[in-house]
Design a protein around this motif. Sequence first.
Motif, mmCIF file in Angstrom:
data_model
loop_
_atom_site.group_PDB
_atom_site.id
_atom_site.type_symbol
_atom_site.label_atom_id
_atom_site.label_comp_id
_atom_site.label_asym_id
_atom_site.label_seq_id
_atom_site.Cartn_x
_atom_site.Cartn_y
_atom_site.Cartn_z
ATOM 1 N N ARG A 100 8.088 9.881 21.079
ATOM 2 C CA ARG A 100 9.194 10.092 20.260
ATOM 3 C C ARG A 100 9.393 8.526 19.968
ATOM 4 O O ARG A 100 9.832 8.257 18.747
ATOM 5 C CB ARG A 100 10.395 10.561 21.067
ATOM 6 N N LEU A 101 9.302 7.651 20.835
ATOM 7 C CA LEU A 101 9.767 6.166 20.438
ATOM 8 C C LEU A 101 8.726 5.637 19.292
ATOM 9 O O LEU A 101 9.000 5.151 18.467
ATOM 10 C CB LEU A 101 9.414 5.416 21.813
ATOM 11 N N ALA A 102 7.500 6.212 19.392
ATOM 12 C CA ALA A 102 6.551 5.630 18.447
ATOM 13 C C ALA A 102 6.534 6.419 16.981
ATOM 14 O O ALA A 102 6.545 5.725 15.792
ATOM 15 C CB ALA A 102 4.977 6.221 18.879
ATOM 16 N N VAL A 103 7.177 7.701 17.191
ATOM 17 C CA VAL A 103 7.590 8.498 15.782
ATOM 18 C C VAL A 103 8.847 7.851 15.299
ATOM 19 O O VAL A 103 8.861 7.573 13.929
ATOM 20 C CB VAL A 103 7.976 9.753 16.254
ATOM 21 N N ASP A 104 9.733 7.565 15.948
ATOM 22 C CA ASP A 104 10.827 6.781 15.553
ATOM 23 C C ASP A 104 10.503 5.374 14.785
ATOM 24 O O ASP A 104 11.202 5.016 13.585
ATOM 25 C CB ASP A 104 11.944 6.428 16.726
ATOM 26 N N ARG A 105 9.711 4.486 15.519
ATOM 27 C CA ARG A 105 9.302 3.268 14.925
ATOM 28 C C ARG A 105 8.535 3.260 13.685
ATOM 29 O O ARG A 105 8.834 2.650 12.640
ATOM 30 C CB ARG A 105 8.339 2.850 15.882
ATOM 31 N N THR A 106 7.825 4.430 13.715
ATOM 32 C CA THR A 106 6.998 4.632 12.460
ATOM 33 C C THR A 106 8.137 4.905 11.135
ATOM 34 O O THR A 106 7.847 4.589 10.152
ATOM 35 C CB THR A 106 5.938 5.674 12.494
ATOM 36 N N ARG A 107 8.843 5.758 11.597
ATOM 37 C CA ARG A 107 9.914 6.539 10.566
ATOM 38 C C ARG A 107 10.768 5.436 9.911
ATOM 39 O O ARG A 107 11.216 5.203 8.997
ATOM 40 C CB ARG A 107 10.829 7.450 11.297
ATOM 41 N N ALA A 108 11.152 4.263 11.120
ATOM 42 C CA ALA A 108 12.171 3.169 10.744
ATOM 43 C C ALA A 108 11.277 2.210 9.673
ATOM 44 O O ALA A 108 11.950 1.834 8.878
ATOM 45 C CB ALA A 108 12.394 2.605 12.013
ATOM 46 N N LYS A 109 10.025 2.107 9.924
ATOM 47 C CA LYS A 109 9.068 1.068 9.102
ATOM 48 C C LYS A 109 9.062 1.740 7.771
ATOM 49 O O LYS A 109 9.172 1.019 6.801
ATOM 50 C CB LYS A 109 7.893 0.998 9.862
ATOM 51 N N LEU A 110 8.728 3.004 7.644
ATOM 52 C CA LEU A 110 8.608 3.659 6.475
ATOM 53 C C LEU A 110 9.931 3.696 5.711
ATOM 54 O O LEU A 110 9.960 3.312 4.415
ATOM 55 C CB LEU A 110 8.138 5.064 6.691
ATOM 56 N N GLU A 111 10.818 3.909 6.186
ATOM 57 C CA GLU A 111 12.059 3.849 5.654
ATOM 58 C C GLU A 111 12.684 2.387 5.049
ATOM 59 O O GLU A 111 12.829 2.466 3.855
ATOM 60 C CB GLU A 111 13.464 4.371 6.686
ATOM 61 N N LYS A 112 12.341 1.524 5.827
ATOM 62 C CA LYS A 112 12.653 0.261 5.298
ATOM 63 C C LYS A 112 11.647 -0.327 4.053
ATOM 64 O O LYS A 112 12.342 -0.882 3.090
ATOM 65 C CB LYS A 112 12.467 -0.931 6.540
ATOM 66 N N ASN A 113 10.560 -0.134 4.205
ATOM 67 C CA ASN A 113 9.701 -0.375 3.100
ATOM 68 C C ASN A 113 9.910 0.530 1.997
ATOM 69 O O ASN A 113 9.426 0.183 0.878
ATOM 70 C CB ASN A 113 8.272 -0.612 3.491
ATOM 71 N N LEU A 114 9.853 1.977 2.195
ATOM 72 C CA LEU A 114 9.703 2.819 1.038
ATOM 73 C C LEU A 114 10.665 3.834 0.911
ATOM 74 O O LEU A 114 10.901 4.625 0.019
ATOM 75 C CB LEU A 114 8.198 3.795 1.387
ATOM 76 N N GLY A 115 11.838 3.692 1.848
ATOM 77 C CA GLY A 115 13.056 4.876 1.785
ATOM 78 C C GLY A 115 13.572 4.728 0.432
ATOM 79 O O GLY A 115 14.122 5.732 -0.174
ATOM 80 N N SER A 116 13.659 3.461 -0.273
ATOM 81 C CA SER A 116 14.368 3.300 -1.684
ATOM 82 C C SER A 116 13.634 3.796 -2.752
ATOM 83 O O SER A 116 13.981 3.821 -4.019
ATOM 84 C CB SER A 116 14.549 1.694 -1.999
ATOM 85 N N ILE A 117 12.216 4.391 -2.594
ATOM 86 C CA ILE A 117 11.335 5.158 -3.853
ATOM 87 C C ILE A 117 11.132 6.356 -3.192
ATOM 88 O O ILE A 117 10.354 7.126 -3.847
ATOM 89 C CB ILE A 117 10.028 4.400 -4.072
ATOM 90 N N SER A 118 11.815 7.073 -2.359
ATOM 91 C CA SER A 118 11.727 8.346 -1.974
ATOM 92 C C SER A 118 11.714 9.449 -3.031
ATOM 93 O O SER A 118 11.118 10.394 -2.808
ATOM 94 C CB SER A 118 12.429 8.725 -0.540
ATOM 95 N N ASP A 119 12.806 9.086 -3.803
ATOM 96 C CA ASP A 119 12.647 9.892 -5.110
ATOM 97 C C ASP A 119 11.998 9.786 -6.144
ATOM 98 O O ASP A 119 12.068 10.711 -7.229
ATOM 99 C CB ASP A 119 14.547 9.848 -5.606
ATOM 100 N N MET A 120 10.949 8.924 -6.097
ATOM 101 C CA MET A 120 10.187 8.709 -7.256
ATOM 102 C C MET A 120 8.797 9.160 -7.006
ATOM 103 O O MET A 120 7.976 8.920 -6.388
ATOM 104 C CB MET A 120 9.840 6.965 -7.361
ATOM 105 N N ASN A 121 8.909 10.584 -7.688
ATOM 106 C CA ASN A 121 7.528 11.324 -7.497
ATOM 107 C C ASN A 121 6.521 11.234 -8.335
ATOM 108 O O ASN A 121 5.346 11.716 -8.260
ATOM 109 C CB ASN A 121 8.280 12.826 -7.793
ATOM 110 N N ARG A 122 6.539 10.358 -9.235
ATOM 111 C CA ARG A 122 5.698 10.023 -10.303
ATOM 112 C C ARG A 122 5.718 8.465 -10.763
ATOM 113 O O ARG A 122 6.852 7.629 -10.343
ATOM 114 C CB ARG A 122 5.514 10.811 -11.537
ATOM 115 N N LEU A 123 4.664 7.758 -11.363
ATOM 116 C CA LEU A 123 4.769 6.505 -11.608
ATOM 117 C C LEU A 123 5.984 6.273 -12.533
ATOM 118 O O LEU A 123 6.216 7.179 -13.499
ATOM 119 C CB LEU A 123 3.491 6.044 -12.551
#
Length: 266
Positions: free
Chosen positions: A135-158
Amino acid sequence: MANNEQVKELLDAGVHFGHLTRKWNPNMAPYIYMERNGIHIINLYKTSAKLAEAEEALKKIAASGRKILFVATKKQAKDIVAENAQKANMPYITERWPGGMLTNFVTIRKAVKKMSSIDRMKQDGTFNTLSKKERLAVDRTRAKLEKNLGSISDMNRLPGAIFVVDITREHIAVKEAQKLNIPIFAMVDTNSDPRQVDYVIPSNDDAGKSIAKIVSSVSDAIVDGLKERKAEKETEAAVASEGAEVKTARKRTAAAPIAVASSEEE
């Protein structure tokens, strides 16, 4: 707004301050007004004209329904860009630029989907079946992805375009956009090469006030484009609804004589 009035606003925001003359890029010469105390001064009348040109183009892109990706990872620009991109409901990158963000977009989308997958795990209870370590590993992965890519989560195409603050710092993003023929809009300071950009906005890309002035103007233009798109859709929906009502009325009118004739025969 009168051109002189906008130029005064740009002046007050310090948009005219360039870099030291020894750090200049000769290709910026057409946008430089003069040199003062070893610093190049940007011609704000040209900045005003180029800003208006960029705003009009971005407005059209937004009205067409395509996304504009904001890119700014320098400290003094991050919060300003994030705030204005959110205001315009557009994706943005303010952390480290992920290599292949545009040229390997499929892989980036997979990473974004992984965030959604982890969220589903938490909702359906699968997450609770994992060990504490997992669970800790999954949470860390989720936090890292959110930090780097969370702001483009709604960008479905180029994206339909990218807007960059400091093309020298964000040179990887610029090269990726060039490779894919994605239009580049950017704040370009006197130390950068404007030839790399489709829509040059000659301006001080280091001072917070200057960045805020240009980025807010750009985001306002995008918001106007989105409003136009919304109004156009509402008009189309109204016309379609009116057309449906007319068709229904015609069918009723056409059916009425038949009902009368049928009644007379009886």
